[in-house]
Write an enzyme that holds these catalytic residues in place. Structure first.
Site, PDB file in Angstrom:
ATOM      1  N   ILE A   1      -8.340   6.001   0.864  1.00  0.00           N
ATOM      2  CA  ILE A   1      -7.678   5.531   2.086  1.00  0.00           C
ATOM      3  C   ILE A   1      -7.366   4.038   1.928  1.00  0.00           C
ATOM      4  CG2 ILE A   1      -7.771   5.383   4.595  1.00  0.00           C
ATOM      5  CD1 ILE A   1      -9.913   7.530   4.604  1.00  0.00           C
ATOM      6  N   PRO A   2      -6.310   3.722   1.178  1.00  0.00           N
ATOM      7  CA  PRO A   2      -5.968   2.303   1.025  1.00  0.00           C
ATOM      8  C   PRO A   2      -5.536   1.688   2.351  1.00  0.00           C
ATOM      9  CG  PRO A   2      -4.246   3.690   0.069  1.00  0.00           C
ATOM     10  CD  PRO A   2      -5.370   4.602   0.471  1.00  0.00           C
ATOM     11  N   HIS A   3      -6.008   0.480   2.580  1.00  0.00           N
ATOM     12  CA  HIS A   3      -5.668  -0.242   3.808  1.00  0.00           C
ATOM     13  C   HIS A   3      -5.776  -1.729   3.537  1.00  0.00           C
ATOM     14  CE1 HIS A   3      -9.987   0.559   3.789  1.00  0.00           C
ATOM     15  NE2 HIS A   3     -10.142  -0.548   4.501  1.00  0.00           N
ATOM     16  N   GLY A   4      -5.246  -2.506   4.445  1.00  0.00           N
ATOM     17  CA  GLY A   4      -5.185  -3.951   4.251  1.00  0.00           C
ATOM     18  C   GLY A   4      -6.462  -4.673   4.624  1.00  0.00           C
TER      19      GLY A   4
ATOM     20  N   ARG B   1      -7.523  -5.800  -0.631  1.00  0.00           N
ATOM     21  CA  ARG B   1      -8.683  -4.998  -0.222  1.00  0.00           C
ATOM     22  C   ARG B   1      -9.262  -4.268  -1.428  1.00  0.00           C
ATOM     23  NH1 ARG B   1     -11.955  -4.831   3.847  1.00  0.00           N
ATOM     24  NH2 ARG B   1     -10.262  -4.802   5.340  1.00  0.00           N
TER      25      ARG B   1
END
Length: 146
Positions: free
Chosen positions: A62-65, A48
């Site tokens: 806000i790290p997310h997949g 991402r």
């Protein structure tokens, strides 16, 4: 959502700094430790980040997949790590790294709660002043009400 997305053991405060990748790894590791995601979720976060930055402004990332790796998400959850020494997020100053995993569209509800909180600079200042993970958790508990 069956359980609260944020529990006290998912909140950490560090006096030092970290690299973007170290911060992303810690955010993912917390989510793995509570059974919300598989170990592959960190790879999804990196994918991402390679396509679009998860820096949101106001010292927040806000790290997310990716959608392609949604199968790595087992339950909705949030991890919160405050780095008082900061994180250089591709040239942007970050203090708060919030890893997010959402089953279905649950992450959208969680994100709206976070956006409300971090849109107010006074709220961000209050979050930065929390002395303990317990205090920080109490200030962030609204995410469990989504």
């Amino acid at each position: 959502m069956a359980r609260d997305v944020l529990q006290l053991d998912q909140v950490r405060i560090h006096s030092g700094s970290a690299t973007r990748d170290q911060a992303m790894k810690e955010a993912a590791d917390i989510l793995v430790s509570v059974g919300a995601v598989t170990a592959e979720y960190y790879d999804a976060m990196q994918q991402r980040e390679a396509t679009v930055s998860t820096y949101m402004g106001n010292e927040l990332a806000i790290p997310h997949g990716t959608n392609e790796l949604k199968a790595t998400i087992l339950a909705s959850a949030l991890s919160v790590v405050r780095y008082d020494g900061g994180v250089d997020w591709d040239g942007n100053p970050v203090t708060f790294v919030m890893g997010i995993a959402g089953r279905g569209d649950e992450h959208l509800e969680i994100l709206s709660q976070i956006a409300l909180l971090f849109s107010d600079e006074d709220e961000v200042a209050t979050l930065k002043q929390a002395a303990t993970p317990e205090e920080l958790f109490a200030l962030l508990s609204a995410v469990n009400e989504s």
